[in-house]
Design a protein around this motif. Structure first.
Motif, PDB file in Angstrom:
ATOM      1  N   ASP A 362      -4.247  69.721  28.089  1.00 34.77           N
ATOM      2  CA  ASP A 362      -4.905  70.268  26.895  1.00 34.77           C
ATOM      3  C   ASP A 362      -4.886  71.792  26.904  1.00 34.77           C
ATOM      4  N   GLU A 367      -5.169  72.721  22.920  1.00 38.96           N
ATOM      5  CA  GLU A 367      -5.881  71.745  22.109  1.00 38.96           C
ATOM      6  C   GLU A 367      -6.769  70.924  23.034  1.00 38.96           C
ATOM      7  N   SER A 368      -7.562  70.026  22.473  1.00 32.43           N
ATOM      8  CA  SER A 368      -8.470  69.212  23.275  1.00 32.43           C
ATOM      9  C   SER A 368      -8.423  67.780  22.774  1.00 32.43           C
ATOM     10  N   ARG A 369      -7.483  67.021  23.307  1.00 38.63           N
ATOM     11  CA  ARG A 369      -7.331  65.627  22.905  1.00 38.63           C
ATOM     12  C   ARG A 369      -7.327  64.674  24.099  1.00 38.63           C
ATOM     13  N   LEU A 370      -6.546  65.031  25.123  1.00 38.60           N
ATOM     14  CA  LEU A 370      -6.389  64.100  26.245  1.00 38.60           C
ATOM     15  C   LEU A 370      -7.630  64.039  27.128  1.00 38.60           C
ATOM     16  N   ALA A 373     -10.139  61.719  25.752  1.00 36.71           N
ATOM     17  CA  ALA A 373      -9.610  60.361  25.880  1.00 36.71           C
ATOM     18  C   ALA A 373      -9.775  59.847  27.304  1.00 36.71           C
ATOM     19  N   THR A 413      -3.128  58.218  23.729  1.00 33.78           N
ATOM     20  CA  THR A 413      -3.498  59.371  22.909  1.00 33.78           C
ATOM     21  C   THR A 413      -2.332  60.346  22.780  1.00 33.78           C
ATOM     22  N   ASN A 417      -0.217  61.367  19.310  1.00 35.24           N
ATOM     23  CA  ASN A 417      -0.097  62.760  18.906  1.00 35.24           C
ATOM     24  C   ASN A 417       1.322  63.296  19.013  1.00 35.24           C
ATOM     25  N   ASP A 419       3.000  63.716  21.819  1.00 32.72           N
ATOM     26  CA  ASP A 419       3.143  64.538  23.025  1.00 32.72           C
ATOM     27  C   ASP A 419       3.847  63.756  24.130  1.00 32.72           C
TER      28      ASP A 419
END
Length: 424
Positions: A362, A367-370, A373, A413, A417, A419
């Motif tokens: 992240d 960003e802040s997604r994993l 999750a 996730t 996205n 990724d």
């Protein structure tokens, strides 16, 4: 001798005891920016500023660790005294998982910002916990040589070190219960030396957490907490013991981090296999000696580890830790002076490695997604542990549920996205 994270991890990682307290039915009672692989991780300038700011006093962290843990223990004791059984069963499970979640979240968040190269990371963490008087004069340059150890090798070394530490603990248990007086004395001396070293390590890690939140007289306060944990009976000291174990787990999780997703998956698979084997295996050698200690020391009642638990290698170590004074390695709940719930530190340390990778990714992607999750996956894994019947009442290999769910959550996730976690 200056403590090193590398030495500590090899000697004390058998904290991965995975006994879980039972429930009424059969358990114990209640992209655009890519990093090149295998290179030290460097944050962009703005993110590095954020990482530096994380070392400043954090009141929220202090409250969660040094206030919420004893406050939760007090709530449990009040519920137990009032015999409010249904809320008690629920709250004590939430309490013990909340402590584990704190370790996963904090250890993962900090670990994601630590250097990715092994030697550089160990040097940085060791300097962070050293007293100010020693840090400038201590030569830790030799640790830089560990940068040559790639993460594929680390993925093999971590499970091997965990298994070796468990075998060492079992060996000391066997020697301590042997017929030879000299052998027993030698085992007792080795155990005492290990306990002294561990107490010093706990003091250093706890002091680092106190300094991190700006506590005055951090060294003296850490010494008081360690003395309280070791000298006061566990029936009263167990909340403080949990705090020390959480400080220990956070530091260990930061030392064992991965920036290569394939290596992380390989290490997780080996740890899951180890966890299952060490809980499911039968250990007749330890059953009689340790099972008797379980009945006499921990209390042979609903909620206390049984002789059946001591029959497995991991259970034998767990029962020994619970019945022979304070030995770090478990998060626990004690009600009425008896053990009610336990959870191995490994069940929070190793999930923190997944959370740390997610945080690192992240940060790289800004960003802040994993990371969220990964934490959600940890929560689902804990819920699956509660729904599992366990293995012959001897404990539960929690990593079997937690690590795969966390890895799948991160991978799913990232896929949604667009990724590619294998490119970090």
């Amino acid at each position: 001798m200056i403590p090193s994270f590398a030495i500590f991890v090899l000697l004390n990682i058998n904290a991965s005891v995975a006994l879980l307290a039972s429930r009424p039915r059969a358990h114990l009672v209640p992209h655009n920016h890519r990093l090149q692989p295998r290179h030290p991780f460097a944050l962009p300038a703005t993110q590095q500023d954020d990482a530096d700011a994380a070392v400043s006093p954090d009141i929220t962290s202090a409250v969660a660790l040094f206030a919420a843990v004893p406050a939760g223990a007090l709530v449990l004791q009040l519920l137990y005294a009032q015999r409010v059984l249904l809320p008690l069963l629920l709250v004590k499970r939430v309490y013990i998982y909340a402590m584990a979640t704190y370790v996963v979240a904090v250890g993962g968040a900090r670990g994601g910002g630590d250097p990715s190269a092994l030697g550089t990371r160990l040097e940085s963490l060791t300097r962070e916990v050293l007293p100010d008087s020693l840090a400038p004069t201590t030569d830790l340059a030799p640790l830089q040589k560990l940068d040559a150890v790639d993460e594929t090798q680390q993925a093999a070394l971590v499970p091997a070190a965990v298994a070796a530490s468990l075998l060492l603990s079992l060996g000391l248990l066997a020697l301590a219960s042997s017929d030879g007086g000299a052998v027993r004395e030698a085992a007792a001396s080795a155990t005492s030396l290990a306990a002294l070293s561990t107490a010093g390590t706990l003091g250093i890690f706890t002091r680092a957490e106190l300094q991190r939140v700006g506590a005055p007289a951090a060294t003296a306060l850490a010494a008081v907490l360690v003395a309280f944990a070791y000298l006061v009976p566990a029936a009263y000291a167990w909340p403080v013991q949990n705090i020390l174990c959480m400080c220990l787990a956070i530091a260990t999780a930061r030392a064992l981090q991965f920036s290569n997703f394939a290596a992380l998956c390989a290490a997780a698979a080996a740890l899951v296999a180890y966890d299952v084997a060490s809980v499911a295996a039968t250990l007749p050698l330890a059953t009689a000696a340790v099972g008797a200690k379980a009945a006499a020391g921990a209390g042979a009642t609903a909620g206390a580890p049984s002789a059946a638990a001591a029959a497995s290698p991991m259970g034998a170590v767990a029962v020994s830790r619970l019945s022979e004074g304070f030995q770090p390695g478990l998060l626990q709940v004690r009600l009425g002076g008896r053990v009610s719930d336990v959870l191995g530190l490994g069940d929070s340390v190793f999930p923190a490695l997944v959370a740390g990778f997610a945080k690192r990714y992240d940060l790289a992607q800004e960003e802040s997604r994993l990371f969220p999750a990964a934490l959600a996956g940890f929560g689902v894994g804990c819920l699956l542990c509660e729904l599992s019947p366990g293995i012959d009442g001897r404990g539960l290999p929690a990593l079997l549920y937690i690590l795969p769910v966390m890895l799948l959550a991160v991978l799913a996730t990232a896929t949604v996205n667009g990724d590619d976690v294998f490119e970090l």
